[in-house]
Design a protein around this motif. Structure first.
Motif, short mmCIF file in Angstrom:
data_model
loop_
_atom_site.label_atom_id
_atom_site.label_comp_id
_atom_site.label_asym_id
_atom_site.label_seq_id
_atom_site.Cartn_x
_atom_site.Cartn_y
_atom_site.Cartn_z
N TYR A 186 -11.36 -6.56 8.06
CA TYR A 186 -9.99 -6.55 7.53
C TYR A 186 -9.35 -5.20 7.80
CZ TYR A 186 -12.14 -4.04 3.63
OH TYR A 186 -12.84 -3.13 2.87
N ILE A 187 -8.02 -5.18 7.81
CA ILE A 187 -7.23 -3.95 7.93
C ILE A 187 -6.72 -3.59 6.54
CG2 ILE A 187 -5.22 -2.86 9.00
CD1 ILE A 187 -5.41 -4.89 11.24
N PRO A 188 -7.16 -2.47 5.95
CA PRO A 188 -6.69 -2.11 4.61
C PRO A 188 -5.33 -1.41 4.68
CG PRO A 188 -8.35 -0.55 5.33
CD PRO A 188 -8.20 -1.55 6.45
N LEU A 189 -4.32 -2.00 4.09
CA LEU A 189 -2.99 -1.39 3.99
C LEU A 189 -2.77 -0.98 2.54
CD1 LEU A 189 -0.82 -3.81 6.17
CD2 LEU A 189 -1.87 -1.65 6.85
N LYS A 190 -2.75 0.34 2.28
CA LYS A 190 -2.58 0.83 0.93
C LYS A 190 -1.16 0.62 0.45
CE LYS A 190 -4.48 4.60 -0.34
NZ LYS A 190 -4.84 6.03 -0.46
N VAL A 191 -1.03 0.40 -0.86
CA VAL A 191 0.30 0.28 -1.45
C VAL A 191 1.06 1.59 -1.30
CG1 VAL A 191 1.57 -0.11 -3.60
CG2 VAL A 191 -0.41 -1.53 -3.04
N ASN A 192 0.36 2.70 -1.55
CA ASN A 192 0.96 4.03 -1.34
C ASN A 192 0.43 4.58 -0.02
OD1 ASN A 192 2.28 6.46 -1.64
ND2 ASN A 192 0.76 7.30 -3.04
N GLN A 193 0.92 4.03 1.07
CA GLN A 193 0.43 4.41 2.40
C GLN A 193 0.83 5.83 2.77
OE1 GLN A 193 -1.37 2.14 4.07
NE2 GLN A 193 -1.52 2.93 6.14
N ALA A 194 1.94 6.33 2.22
CA ALA A 194 2.46 7.65 2.59
C ALA A 194 1.82 8.78 1.79
CB ALA A 194 3.97 7.68 2.40
N GLY A 195 1.13 8.47 0.69
CA GLY A 195 0.53 9.53 -0.12
C GLY A 195 1.57 10.35 -0.84
N VAL A 196 1.34 11.67 -0.89
CA VAL A 196 2.23 12.57 -1.62
C VAL A 196 3.26 13.22 -0.71
CG1 VAL A 196 0.86 14.67 -1.36
CG2 VAL A 196 2.16 14.32 -3.45
N ILE A 197 3.21 12.92 0.59
CA ILE A 197 4.10 13.57 1.56
C ILE A 197 5.59 13.34 1.24
CG2 ILE A 197 4.72 13.73 4.00
CD1 ILE A 197 2.02 14.91 3.35
N PHE A 206 9.37 5.37 3.46
CA PHE A 206 9.50 4.45 4.60
C PHE A 206 9.42 5.22 5.93
CE2 PHE A 206 11.10 1.58 1.38
CZ PHE A 206 10.69 0.34 1.84
N PHE A 207 10.03 6.40 5.97
CA PHE A 207 10.03 7.19 7.21
C PHE A 207 8.62 7.61 7.60
CE2 PHE A 207 10.12 11.50 9.04
CZ PHE A 207 10.78 11.23 10.23
N TYR A 208 7.85 8.10 6.63
CA TYR A 208 6.51 8.59 6.96
C TYR A 208 5.57 7.44 7.30
CZ TYR A 208 2.35 11.48 6.79
OH TYR A 208 1.19 12.14 7.12
N VAL A 209 5.70 6.31 6.62
CA VAL A 209 4.88 5.15 6.95
C VAL A 209 5.20 4.67 8.37
CG1 VAL A 209 4.49 2.72 6.40
CG2 VAL A 209 4.50 4.41 4.58
N ALA A 210 6.47 4.74 8.76
CA ALA A 210 6.87 4.27 10.09
C ALA A 210 6.28 5.13 11.20
CB ALA A 210 8.40 4.26 10.20
N ILE A 211 6.12 6.45 10.95
CA ILE A 211 5.59 7.31 12.01
C ILE A 211 4.07 7.45 11.95
CG2 ILE A 211 7.72 8.65 12.09
CD1 ILE A 211 6.25 10.89 10.64
N SER A 212 3.46 7.14 10.80
CA SER A 212 2.01 7.30 10.68
C SER A 212 1.23 6.03 10.98
CB SER A 212 1.65 7.79 9.27
OG SER A 212 2.05 6.84 8.29
N PHE A 213 1.87 4.87 10.85
CA PHE A 213 1.20 3.60 11.12
C PHE A 213 2.03 2.83 12.14
CE2 PHE A 213 0.16 -0.85 10.48
CZ PHE A 213 -1.22 -0.83 10.35
N ASN A 214 1.46 2.61 13.31
CA ASN A 214 2.15 1.92 14.40
C ASN A 214 1.60 0.50 14.54
OD1 ASN A 214 3.51 1.12 16.66
ND2 ASN A 214 2.89 2.85 17.94
N PRO A 215 2.33 -0.52 14.05
CA PRO A 215 1.82 -1.90 14.14
C PRO A 215 1.58 -2.37 15.57
CG PRO A 215 3.66 -1.76 12.60
CD PRO A 215 3.61 -0.46 13.34
N ILE A 243 4.92 -4.04 1.11
CA ILE A 243 4.10 -3.26 0.17
C ILE A 243 4.60 -1.81 0.08
CG2 ILE A 243 2.07 -4.67 0.61
CD1 ILE A 243 0.94 -2.41 2.27
N THR A 244 5.43 -1.35 1.03
CA THR A 244 5.97 0.01 0.93
C THR A 244 7.04 0.10 -0.14
OG1 THR A 244 5.51 0.37 3.28
CG2 THR A 244 7.03 1.88 2.24
N TRP A 245 7.75 -1.00 -0.40
CA TRP A 245 8.78 -0.97 -1.45
C TRP A 245 8.20 -0.62 -2.81
CZ3 TRP A 245 13.61 -0.11 -1.54
CH2 TRP A 245 14.45 -0.49 -0.50
N PRO A 246 7.20 -1.34 -3.34
CA PRO A 246 6.63 -0.92 -4.63
C PRO A 246 5.98 0.45 -4.57
CG PRO A 246 5.32 -2.68 -3.66
CD PRO A 246 6.59 -2.59 -2.86
N GLY A 247 5.38 0.81 -3.42
CA GLY A 247 4.78 2.13 -3.30
C GLY A 247 5.80 3.24 -3.39
#
Length: 437
Positions: free
Chosen positions: A266-277, A331-340, A374-378
């Protein structure tokens, strides 16, 4: 948990790593109390006792330095230049093809990127050290302090250069100590030092809340803050561990007489994918108008408006802007850190697919859809956690160093979870119980 730590100290090599890490932490905290040459330490302590520091401008850096910034010690800049340099290099990796090629080269490319990060850290330390010395010389580091202009008695060029070089060397030493912990200790060294710096301010912040309290000599407010803090830690742990698992099936292939693949993962996608950045980005961006208004020295309407709305930290304009910036940067950091698209191409290359989804472009679109949902609730969770110190500032009349909330609680919980996981994994390697004991 206590049993795990007891077992860790009973294991010789783990005990050496833990004691080495504790020794580095003690050395790091000692350096946070050694004043920079050219500073009148007595006047600094007097200003800290009688005046309120400008937490809106220097609170983030002061938190990451464990309170060493406002005391102007050799570790005043702490680990903040390294964090800034790492974020800048990570963003530039997406923009500059040369850095992206180095990232794909593996360990050798990563070593070069690390070397670039060190150089940029030293350059940022010189820049931030110069700004801190200039602020201390002008007397604007503290508000309403009678001896604020006497913090740096000798304002000659030689003394100024010595102070900047000392703080830059202190930053380089902190960076080296963090790398030593990573190589010979437990956990990520930079994260451990960041954890220690933030945790060092907890006792004084909690005790200040008790002293400012009015009910039962402040003990009621103190107890409520502790209970709310424990609830927030539980919430942060729950959300930080939450993830959406995308099932992936690999096709079975026959090569000669051997079969390969046929496994499922499986591919784990965290709810808070961006962390504290996002919180750090939003805080840094909101400090820029306040810094411009402070150093411009003008009494114009725009400077007054910025000072009234962005410096105090409890104005509705500041709160709404801060919250929206955190959501945007999440949303910006998730977009540049995870490339679907890159993940989908790698899956297709090795014969993997998501059940019910065609390989290639449909897989990338599905991953983007799930990631956005999942980025919206995160992002909303990050914004609410970051606003807790502001709510405490208004309701409890506490200072902006309110410990349970914002960047501090996110970093402490995240680093604590990762460190405990590393200790547990090393314990399992050394105390694995199979069928034969």
């Amino acid at each position: 948990m206590l049993t795990a730590f007891a077992r860790a100290f009973k294991t010789p090599d783990l005990r050496k790593k833990l004691l080495f890490t504790l020794g580095i932490i003690v050395l790091f905290r000692l350096g946070a109390h050694v004043p920079v040459p050219g500073i009148d330490y007595k006047n600094v302590q007097e200003c800290m006792d009688q005046a309120e520091a400008q937490q809106g401008l220097f609170g983030l850096v002061n938190m990451f330095s464990g309170g060493a910034l406002l005391q102007i010690t050799i570790f005043a800049l702490g680990i903040m230049p390294y964090i800034t340099a790492s974020i800048i290099l990570q963003l530039l990796t997406v923009v500059i093809p040369r850095l992206e090629a180095l990232k794909k080269e593996g360990q050798s490319g990563q070593a070069k990127i690390t070397q670039y990060t060190r150089y940029l850290t030293v350059a940022l330390a010189i820049l931030q050290g110069t700004g801190l010395v200039a602020t201390a010389r002008s007397g604007s580091l503290f508000q309403n302090c009678t001896v604020g202009n006497d913090i740096v008695p000798d304002q000659s060029i030689f003394v100024t250069i010595t102070m900047v070089l000392t703080m830059t060397a202190g930053t380089a030493l902190v960076m080296w100590l963090g790398e030593l912990v990573t190589d010979r200790g437990i956990g990520n060294g930079m994260s451990i030092l960041m954890f220690v710096s933030i945790a060092a301010g907890f006792p004084s912040a909690l005790w200040a809340i008790r002293q400012q309290g009015k009910i039962m000599d402040g003990w009621l407010e103190f107890s409520l803050v502790i209970v709310c803090g424990l609830a927030m830690v539980a919430l942060v742990v729950f959300v930080e561990q939450a993830q959406r698992r995308i099932p992936v099936q690999y096709a079975k292939r026959m090569i000669g007489r051997r079969s390969y693949g046929g496994t499922s993962t499986y591919i784990p996608l965290k709810v808070n994918q961006a962390g504290v950045i996002p919180v750090i980005f939003a805080s840094s961006l909101l400090y820029i108008p306040a810094l411009i208004a402070q150093f411009s020295g003008s009494d114009s309407e725009w400077a007054t408006w910025i000072e009234n709305n962005f410096v105090t930290g409890d104005h509705p304009v500041y709160i709404v802007t801060y919250f929206l910036l955190i959501v945007f940067f999440a949303f910006f950091y998730v977009a540049i850190s995870f490339n679907p698209e890159e993940v989908a191409d790698n899956m297709k290359k090795y014969g993997g697919f998501i059940p019910g989804i065609r390989a290639g472009r449909p897989t990338a679109e599905y991953l983007s859809y799930v990631l956005n949902r999942i980025t919206w609730p995160g992002s909303l969770y990050l914004g609410l956690i970051a606003l807790v110190p502001t709510v405490a500032l208004v309701t409890l009349n506490a200072n902006q160093n309110f410990p349970f909330g914002g960047t501090s609680i996110l970093i402490i919980v995240g680093v604590g979870l990762e460190t405990v996981k590393q200790i547990e994994s090393q314990l399992q390697q050394r105390h694995y119980e199979g069928f034969l004991r």
